[in-house]
Design an enzyme around this catalytic site. Structure first.
Site, PDB file in Angstrom:
ATOM      1  N   CYS A 113       0.817  -1.235   0.000  1.00 35.21           N
ATOM      2  CA  CYS A 113       0.000   0.000   0.000  1.00 35.21           C
ATOM      3  C   CYS A 113       0.847   1.281   0.000  1.00 35.21           C
ATOM      4  O   CYS A 113       0.332   2.364  -0.287  1.00 35.21           O
ATOM      5  CB  CYS A 113      -0.951   0.008   1.184  1.00 35.21           C
ATOM      6  SG  CYS A 113      -1.920  -1.494   1.298  1.00 35.21           S
ATOM      7  N   HIS A 253      -3.201   7.002   3.154  1.00 33.30           N
ATOM      8  CA  HIS A 253      -3.675   5.699   2.680  1.00 33.30           C
ATOM      9  C   HIS A 253      -4.972   5.387   3.426  1.00 33.30           C
ATOM     10  O   HIS A 253      -5.069   5.557   4.642  1.00 33.30           O
ATOM     11  CB  HIS A 253      -2.605   4.641   2.972  1.00 33.30           C
ATOM     12  CG  HIS A 253      -3.081   3.242   2.757  1.00 33.30           C
ATOM     13  ND1 HIS A 253      -3.793   2.874   1.642  1.00 33.30           N
ATOM     14  CD2 HIS A 253      -2.948   2.116   3.530  1.00 33.30           C
ATOM     15  CE1 HIS A 253      -4.077   1.585   1.721  1.00 33.30           C
ATOM     16  NE2 HIS A 253      -3.586   1.113   2.859  1.00 33.30           N
ATOM     17  N   ASN A 283     -10.253  -0.370   1.510  1.00 35.14           N
ATOM     18  CA  ASN A 283      -8.808  -0.264   1.305  1.00 35.14           C
ATOM     19  C   ASN A 283      -8.467  -0.743  -0.111  1.00 35.14           C
ATOM     20  O   ASN A 283      -8.554  -1.933  -0.401  1.00 35.14           O
ATOM     21  CB  ASN A 283      -8.106  -1.111   2.367  1.00 35.14           C
ATOM     22  CG  ASN A 283      -6.601  -1.079   2.255  1.00 35.14           C
ATOM     23  OD1 ASN A 283      -6.048  -0.617   1.252  1.00 35.14           O
ATOM     24  ND2 ASN A 283      -5.926  -1.570   3.271  1.00 35.14           N
TER      25      ASN A 283
HETATM   26  O1  UT7 Z   1      -3.200  -1.649   4.037  1.00 35.41           O
HETATM   27  C1  UT7 Z   1      -3.012  -2.300   5.245  1.00 35.41           C
HETATM   28  C2  UT7 Z   1      -4.089  -3.337   5.427  1.00 35.41           C
HETATM   29  N1  UT7 Z   1      -4.456  -3.741   6.745  1.00 35.41           N
HETATM   30  C3  UT7 Z   1      -4.924  -2.934   7.711  1.00 35.41           C
HETATM   31  O2  UT7 Z   1      -4.938  -1.742   7.631  1.00 35.41           O
HETATM   32  C4  UT7 Z   1      -5.482  -3.626   8.925  1.00 35.41           C
HETATM   33  C5  UT7 Z   1      -5.273  -2.853  10.193  1.00 35.41           C
HETATM   34  N2  UT7 Z   1      -6.103  -3.425  11.264  1.00 35.41           N
HETATM   35  C6  UT7 Z   1      -7.414  -3.092  11.391  1.00 35.41           C
HETATM   36  O3  UT7 Z   1      -7.916  -2.289  10.645  1.00 35.41           O
HETATM   37  C7  UT7 Z   1      -8.176  -3.712  12.509  1.00 35.41           C
HETATM   38  O4  UT7 Z   1      -7.319  -4.438  13.344  1.00 35.41           O
HETATM   39  C8  UT7 Z   1      -9.342  -4.636  12.037  1.00 35.41           C
HETATM   40  C9  UT7 Z   1     -10.423  -3.818  11.380  1.00 35.41           C
HETATM   41  C10 UT7 Z   1      -8.827  -5.689  11.061  1.00 35.41           C
HETATM   42  C11 UT7 Z   1      -9.957  -5.367  13.229  1.00 35.41           C
HETATM   43  O5  UT7 Z   1     -10.463  -4.408  14.146  1.00 35.41           O
HETATM   44  P1  UT7 Z   1     -10.148  -4.544  15.706  1.00 35.41           P
HETATM   45  O6  UT7 Z   1     -10.808  -3.447  16.382  1.00 35.41           O
HETATM   46  O7  UT7 Z   1      -8.651  -4.653  15.840  1.00 35.41           O
HETATM   47  O8  UT7 Z   1     -10.868  -5.898  16.051  1.00 35.41           O
HETATM   48  P2  UT7 Z   1     -10.241  -7.229  16.639  1.00 35.41           P
HETATM   49  O9  UT7 Z   1      -9.400  -7.927  15.614  1.00 35.41           O
HETATM   50  O10 UT7 Z   1      -9.591  -6.910  17.966  1.00 35.41           O
HETATM   51  O11 UT7 Z   1     -11.522  -8.118  16.896  1.00 35.41           O
HETATM   52  C12 UT7 Z   1     -12.479  -7.791  17.890  1.00 35.41           C
HETATM   53  C13 UT7 Z   1     -13.586  -8.832  17.829  1.00 35.41           C
HETATM   54  C14 UT7 Z   1     -13.083 -10.268  17.772  1.00 35.41           C
HETATM   55  O12 UT7 Z   1     -13.977 -11.064  18.518  1.00 35.41           O
HETATM   56  P3  UT7 Z   1     -13.550 -11.646  19.936  1.00 35.41           P
HETATM   57  O13 UT7 Z   1     -12.329 -12.477  19.662  1.00 35.41           O
HETATM   58  O14 UT7 Z   1     -13.249 -10.448  20.774  1.00 35.41           O
HETATM   59  O15 UT7 Z   1     -14.751 -12.429  20.352  1.00 35.41           O
HETATM   60  C15 UT7 Z   1     -13.201 -10.629  16.310  1.00 35.41           C
HETATM   61  O16 UT7 Z   1     -13.378 -12.023  16.079  1.00 35.41           O
HETATM   62  O17 UT7 Z   1     -14.349  -8.641  16.634  1.00 35.41           O
HETATM   63  C16 UT7 Z   1     -14.434  -9.863  15.906  1.00 35.41           C
HETATM   64  N3  UT7 Z   1     -14.465  -9.564  14.481  1.00 35.41           N
HETATM   65  C17 UT7 Z   1     -15.601  -9.290  13.825  1.00 35.41           C
HETATM   66  N4  UT7 Z   1     -16.869  -9.206  14.214  1.00 35.41           N
HETATM   67  C18 UT7 Z   1     -17.800  -8.881  13.300  1.00 35.41           C
HETATM   68  C19 UT7 Z   1     -13.425  -9.484  13.613  1.00 35.41           C
HETATM   69  N5  UT7 Z   1     -13.874  -9.163  12.387  1.00 35.41           N
HETATM   70  C20 UT7 Z   1     -15.209  -9.048  12.489  1.00 35.41           C
HETATM   71  C21 UT7 Z   1     -16.211  -8.700  11.584  1.00 35.41           C
HETATM   72  N6  UT7 Z   1     -17.490  -8.629  12.025  1.00 35.41           N
HETATM   73  N7  UT7 Z   1     -15.954  -8.452  10.289  1.00 35.41           N
END
Ligand code: UT7
Length: 367
Positions: A113, A253, A283
């Site tokens: 990216c 980005h 993204n």
């Molecule tokens: O160009 C670079 C590309 N990548 C990025 O920019 C990614 C950067 N990271 C992020 O944007 C964030 O970390 C995410 C959006 C991917 C995830 O958000 P988060 O606030 O860090 O959530 P998390 O991974 O801590 O997950 C929280 C909870 C989890 O459940 P438990 O384990 O607490 O029960 C996940 O399983 O949310 C759950 N979860 C979802 N729930 C509903 C993860 N994805 C989803 C979803 N819908 N799509």
């Protein structure tokens, strides 16, 4: 020493839109979660017959038309892409052919990216050195082809699209003022696409194991991104002898609204100085910065003379920023109608194939 000005811009996104509502029928997620955690509402998804070259050519034609630069005057084409059409030939070469940019050298740049920033910086350096006069930098992606649509951690994030800049040499001061590029390969496994390369060549097993899908440790990437964005922007500003007070727009980005908020807090800048459209495109990797830039120009936000900072991060890990004074098209005597670029591109492509066919007939290579 000439200055490297950004004189043309264009974007292209597929017509098909996939909303959060649509995604909630495919994986266990919902609109509220996606919007709260990322700021994304919808993304565009390529049709079967749309590729990075298809989208890239469309964005490039628009950028060339804005700059009033003929494809045959382009010296260099850099296509930054995380989803190249093939390992080789380069997507940039497919674009070069489809544009009819017969004089241009073309290559792909892989810095995920951050690639568009790295590409604009490379093109600007080539212009400043005097080795070329005109460059086309394209960020183009069909990330939807590498997303596991059963993995809610990743499939909600990505979208398809392309954006392009034309850079031209001029003695007028301005254009690209400074840039920084950084990498930390030790974090490579936190965001990767392991299958299909020479480490894991495609086999039935790699497909079964899903190695051809994007793998991501979201939390790790999030922590890295929040550190990288602010610090890179600050570095580029310092190099250009500017402070945040001198800047009209930061064009980051577009990965996650919360990452952009954190960068704004780090830089002590109001969020309304950031161009944000992650809600409508998700993204789009290398395409996100040029797409946001094009929209800012078309809305009348970004004007000639404005000081801007482009800043991004991505797989690699890579991160970087670039400060520029926005120029707009250089004065020209004769403006060419945009449709002529399409006519030229089509004719050139047909003509080239015909020449190759005749060559084969004469030298006996067509049988
Ligand atoms: O160009 C670079 C590309 N990548 C990025 O920019 C990614 C950067 N990271 C992020 O944007 C964030 O970390 C995410 C959006 C991917 C995830 O958000 P988060 O606030 O860090 O959530 P998390 O991974 O801590 O997950 C929280 C909870 C989890 O459940 P438990 O384990 O607490 O029960 C996940 O399983 O949310 C759950 N979860 C979802 N729930 C509903 C993860 N994805 C989803 C979803 N819908 N799509």
């Amino acid at each position: 020493m000439p200055y490297a000005h950004i004189t043309g811009w264009g974007m292209s996104v597929p017509e098909t839109v996939l909303t959060n509502e649509d995604l909630s029928k495919m994986v266990e997620t919902d609109d509220a979660w996606i919007r709260d955690h990322t700021g994304i509402r919808e993304r565009h998804i390529a049709r079967e017959n749309q590729f990075p070259s298809t989208l890239g050519v469309e964005a490039a034609i628009k950028a060339l038309a804005v700059a009033n630069v003929r494809p045959t005057d382009v010296d260099l084409i850099i296509c930054a892409t995380s989803t190249p059409e093939y390992i080789f030939p380069a997507t940039a070469c497919l674009i070069q052919d489809q544009l009819g940019a017969s004089k241009a050298g073309a290559f792909d740049l892989l810095a995920a990216c951050s690639g568009f920033i790295f590409g604009v910086n490379m093109a600007a350096q080539a212009i400043r050195s005097g080795s070329i006069k005109t460059a086309l930098v394209i960020g183009s992606e069909t990330l939807s082809r590498f997303v596991d649509w059963k993995d809610r951690n990743t499939c909600i994030l990505f979208g398809d699209g392309a954006g392009a800049f034309v850079l031209q040499a001029s003695d007028l001061p301005g254009g690209v003022l400074s840039a920084v590029m950084h990498s930390d390969g030790s974090g490579g496994d936190s965001l990767s696409l392991p299958g299909g390369g020479s480490h894991h060549p495609a086999t039935e097993a790699t497909v079964r194991e899903g190695k051809h899908y994007i793998q991501m440790d979201g939390a790790k990437v999030f922590r890295f991104a929040t550190r990288a964005m602010g610090s890179a922007a600050k570095e580029a500003l310092e190099l250009a002898g500017m402070t945040t007070d001198d800047v009209q727009w930061i064009i980051p980005h577009q990965a996650n609204y919360r990452i952009i908020e954190t960068a704004a807090r780090y830089l002590k800048m109001p969020l309304d100085k950031f161009i944000i459209n992650v809600d409508r495109y998700g993204n789009t990797s290398t395409a996100s910065i040029p797409i946001a830039t094009v929209e800012a120009v078309e809305k009348g936000l970004l004007k000639p003379g404005d000081k801007i900072v482009l800043v991004g991060f991505g797989a690699g890990l890579t991160w970087g920023a670039l400060a520029a004074e926005w120029t707009g098209p250089l004065p020209v005597e004769h403006k060419v109608h945009p449709e002529r670029y399409r006519i030229w591109a089509r004719l050139h492509s047909v003509f080239n194939r015909l020449v190759r066919f005749i060559e084969g007939l004469i030298w006996g290579r067509n049988s």
